[in-house]
Design a protein around this motif. Sequence first.
Motif, PDB file in Angstrom:
ATOM      1  N   ALA A 140      12.970   5.995 -36.361  1.00 36.52           N
ATOM      2  CA  ALA A 140      13.077   5.965 -37.831  1.00 36.52           C
ATOM      3  C   ALA A 140      11.785   5.545 -38.529  1.00 36.52           C
ATOM      4  O   ALA A 140      10.912   6.366 -38.736  1.00 36.52           O
ATOM      5  CB  ALA A 140      14.259   5.140 -38.262  1.00 36.52           C
ATOM      6  N   ALA A 141      11.633   4.284 -38.872  1.00 42.81           N
ATOM      7  CA  ALA A 141      10.493   3.837 -39.672  1.00 42.81           C
ATOM      8  C   ALA A 141       9.278   3.442 -38.841  1.00 42.81           C
ATOM      9  O   ALA A 141       8.253   3.063 -39.401  1.00 42.81           O
ATOM     10  CB  ALA A 141      10.913   2.658 -40.545  1.00 42.81           C
ATOM     11  N   ASP A 142       9.353   3.537 -37.533  1.00 41.24           N
ATOM     12  CA  ASP A 142       8.230   3.135 -36.695  1.00 41.24           C
ATOM     13  C   ASP A 142       7.062   4.090 -36.894  1.00 41.24           C
ATOM     14  O   ASP A 142       7.245   5.297 -37.053  1.00 41.24           O
ATOM     15  CB  ASP A 142       8.662   3.137 -35.220  1.00 41.24           C
ATOM     16  N   ARG A 143       5.849   3.592 -36.848  1.00 39.93           N
ATOM     17  CA  ARG A 143       4.661   4.428 -37.051  1.00 39.93           C
ATOM     18  C   ARG A 143       4.511   5.505 -35.984  1.00 39.93           C
ATOM     19  O   ARG A 143       3.851   6.510 -36.186  1.00 39.93           O
ATOM     20  CB  ARG A 143       3.400   3.566 -37.105  1.00 39.93           C
ATOM     21  N   LEU A 144       5.126   5.315 -34.846  1.00 42.53           N
ATOM     22  CA  LEU A 144       5.045   6.296 -33.772  1.00 42.53           C
ATOM     23  C   LEU A 144       5.760   7.591 -34.151  1.00 42.53           C
ATOM     24  O   LEU A 144       5.402   8.660 -33.681  1.00 42.53           O
ATOM     25  CB  LEU A 144       5.658   5.711 -32.494  1.00 42.53           C
ATOM     26  N   THR A 145       6.735   7.515 -35.029  1.00 41.07           N
ATOM     27  CA  THR A 145       7.503   8.692 -35.430  1.00 41.07           C
ATOM     28  C   THR A 145       6.609   9.798 -35.950  1.00 41.07           C
ATOM     29  O   THR A 145       6.776  10.968 -35.605  1.00 41.07           O
ATOM     30  CB  THR A 145       8.541   8.318 -36.504  1.00 41.07           C
TER      31      THR A 145
END
Length: 101
Positions: A87-92
Amino acid sequence: MLVRADKDGCWLSAPGQPPVHVPGFPVTAVDSNGAGDAHVGAFLALLGQGHDAQTAARGANAAAAYAVTHRGPTTAPGRSELIAFLAADRLTEKLARSGPR
């Protein structure tokens, strides 16, 4: 070298470099069956798609965390499930830009 550390994520080390801790994802585990396979599969898939080892390890940690929240041995996420889990993780953003869904 990559050493898994269960809920604590993993440690990653390149030749001549000190080990780097890559944190895990806090989840409520219901079944650990298949978590290691999910981790290794995601790590190798992400490396194969051109991601650096640390990004691949973070994605692998997420895949293992996703896997333990489902029952059974075949619970590794596909790309769309992994992106939704993060979801909001920068990896997305990195995952969304590469490879098929």
